[in-house]
Design an enzyme around this catalytic site. Structure first.
Site, PDB file in Angstrom:
ATOM      1  N   THR A  18       0.824  -1.219   0.000  1.00  0.00           N
ATOM      2  CA  THR A  18       0.000   0.000   0.000  1.00  0.00           C
ATOM      3  C   THR A  18       0.848   1.254   0.000  1.00  0.00           C
ATOM      4  OG1 THR A  18      -1.767  -1.151   1.136  1.00  0.00           O
ATOM      5  CG2 THR A  18      -1.795   1.224   1.311  1.00  0.00           C
ATOM      6  N   ASP A  98       0.425  -6.797   4.782  1.00  0.00           N
ATOM      7  CA  ASP A  98      -0.204  -8.109   4.976  1.00  0.00           C
ATOM      8  C   ASP A  98       0.813  -9.170   5.419  1.00  0.00           C
ATOM      9  OD1 ASP A  98      -2.603  -7.019   4.250  1.00  0.00           O
ATOM     10  OD2 ASP A  98      -2.793  -8.098   2.343  1.00  0.00           O
TER      11      ASP A  98
HETATM   12  N1  LIG Z   1      -1.706  -2.049   3.939  1.00  0.00           N
HETATM   13  C1  LIG Z   1      -1.084  -2.858   3.124  1.00  0.00           C
HETATM   14  O1  LIG Z   1       0.080  -2.706   2.794  1.00  0.00           O
HETATM   15  C2  LIG Z   1      -1.856  -4.021   2.569  1.00  0.00           C
HETATM   16  C3  LIG Z   1      -1.842  -3.970   1.064  1.00  0.00           C
HETATM   17  C4  LIG Z   1      -1.499  -5.249   0.357  1.00  0.00           C
HETATM   18  N2  LIG Z   1      -2.497  -6.256   0.522  1.00  0.00           N
HETATM   19  C5  LIG Z   1      -0.111  -5.730   0.727  1.00  0.00           C
HETATM   20  O2  LIG Z   1       0.115  -6.293   1.769  1.00  0.00           O
HETATM   21  O3  LIG Z   1       0.781  -5.553  -0.067  1.00  0.00           O
END
Ligand SMILES: NC(=O)CC[C@H](N)C(=O)O
Length: 333
Positions: A18, A98
Site C-alpha cells: 500500500t 499483509d
Molecule cells: N496495507 C497494506 O500494505 C496491505 C496492502 C497489500 N495487501 C499488501 O500487503 O501488499
C-alpha cells in the site's frame, strides 16, 4: 547521543504494498497496491535528504499477500549483499503490511549482520487524504540511521512505533495503528528521533545458525487452523503433497481435538513434524499440558503465531530433523 562524523548511507528497497499504492477512485478507500516505483515514493518525500544519503532499488513490485518463499529469500539475499558492502550502513525495506511480519521475521532469523534493517509500510495509499506512508518512511530511515538500531535485529516502523520483527504482527485490517507486538513495541519516534526502551531478548541475525544466503527455497511447512467441527481431510491432503511439518493453530493453549489425534499421529509416523501453536494472538504454549507432546513426539511453538512458527520451523528443518533440537530452537529464537 553519539556524534555522527558523516551521514548514514541507506539503501531503500521497494517491494510494493500500500505504501506504493494509488487510489482507484475519488471516493472511499479503494486503491491498487504496488503501483508506484520506489523512486517515485522517495521523490515525494524530500525530508529524506535531510536524514541520510539514499540509494534505491526495486526488488519486487507486489501485493504482499502474493509473496512466496523464493521471493522472500531473494529479498533476503539482496539485503545481505548490500549490507556486506562498506558503503552501505543500513537497509530500509518498503513492504505491504499483509505479510510484512513474515518477511521481516525471516530476515531477522537469517541475516548475518549487525547493521540496521528496517521494514516499513502504510495503511493508506500514497495519494490518500492523510497518507501515512511518507511519515512512516521518514521514521524508518531515521531509525535505520540511528546508532541505537545497530545490533537490534530487523525492526518494523509504522505509526510512530518501533517493533522487533520477532514479535510484530498485523492486528487491524484497515487502521493505521495496525502493527502490534504482544509484548509491546521496543520504542517510539518522539519529536523526530527514535527513543528505545528495551532490546529483543531472543537471539537473532548474526547470532543464529540459519544461513539464508545459501537458500533459494524453504522446506515445505503448512498451517492448519483449528475450529469447532474441524475434520482430518486437510491433514491427509497436506501429507500427500509432501509437507515436512504441519503447524497446528489450535484453540486456547494449542488444544488439539481428540478426533484429530490418530491422523496427526499417523502423519508424525510418516515423518511429518507436528508443531502446536495457538489461534489466539497472546500467550505461549505449555509443553505436555493440553496434549502429551513427549508421547506424540510433537513440538510446541512457544509464543509464536502460526505464520511465524511456519518460518522458524522451515529454517530449523534446514539444520536438524531431531525433535529435541527443533524444540530447543523454539525456546531460543
Ligand atoms: N496495507 C497494506 O500494505 C496491505 C496492502 C497489500 N495487501 C499488501 O500487503 O501488499
Amino acid at each position: 547521543m553519539t556524534a555522527h562524523t558523516r551521514r548514514s548511507r541507506i539503501a531503500i528497497l521497494g517491494t510494493g504494498g500500500t505504501i506504493a499504492g494509488t487510489r482507484t477512485g475519488t471516493d472511499g478507500d479503494a486503491y491498487r497496491p504496488a503501483s508506484l516505483g520506489i523512486d517515485e515514493i522517495i521523490a515525494a518525500v524530500p525530508e529524506l535528504d535531510h536524514i541520510a544519503d539514499i540509494t534505491s532499488e526495486q526488488v519486487l513490485q507486489i501485493d504482499s499477500a502474493n509473496i512466496e518463499d523464493h521471493e522472500m529469500l531473494a529479498l533476503a539475499r539482496r539485503t545481505s549483499q548490500l549490507l556486506a558492502a562498506d558503503d552501505i550502513d543500513a537497509v530500509v525495506i518498503t513492504h505491504g503490511t499483509d505479510a510484512l511480519e513474515e518477511t521481516a521475521y525471516l530476515l531477522h532469523l537469517g541475516l548475518k549482520t549487525t547493521k540496521p534493517v528496517v521494514f516499513v509500510g502504510s495503511m493508506r495509499p500514497a495519494d490518500a487524504l492523510s497518507a501515512d506512508g511518507p511519515r512512516n518512511l521518514v521514521h524508518a530511515v531515521t531509525v535505520a540511521a540511528s546508532a541505537q538500531a545497530i545490533g537490534m535485529g530487523v525492526l518494523a516502523v509504522m505509526n510512530d512505533e518501533v517493533h522487533t520483527a520477532r514479535d510484530v504482527t498485523k492486528a487491524h485490517s484497515i487502521n493505521v495503528a495496525t502493527l502490534r507486538s504482544p509484548h509491546g513495541p521496543l520504542g517510539h519516534i518522539v519529536n523526530g528521533a527514535p527513543v528505545f526502551y528495551r532490546a529483543p531478548a531472543r537471539s537473532h541475525t548474526y547470532l543464529t545458525p540459519f544461513d539464508i544466503d545459501t537458500l533459494d527455497q524453504l522446506p515445505k511447512v503448512d498451517i492448519v487452523f483449528a475450529h469447532a467441527n474441524m475434520t482430518t481431510a486437510v491433514i491427509d491432503a497436506l501429507v500427500s503433497t509432501g509437507t515436512e511439518a504441519i503447524i497446528h493453530a489450535g484453540m486456547g493453549n494449542g488444544s488439539v481435538a481428540a478426533r484429530m489425534i490418530p491422523t496427526l499421529t499417523a502423519a508424525r509416523t510418516a515423518g511429518v513434524h507436528i508443531v502446536r501453536c495457538s489461534r489466539i494472538p497472546n500467550g505461549s504454549i505449555i509443553r505436555n499440558a493440553a496434549v502429551p507432546d513427549d508421547t506424540h513426539d510433537w513440538l510446541v511453538a512457544d509464543d509464536q503465531n502460526p505464520q511465524k512458527a511456519r518460518l522458524l520451523t522451515a529454517l530449523a528443518l534446514t539444520r536438524t530433523q531431531q525433535t529435541r533440537e527443533l524444540q530447543d530452537i523454539f525456546w531460543t529464537y
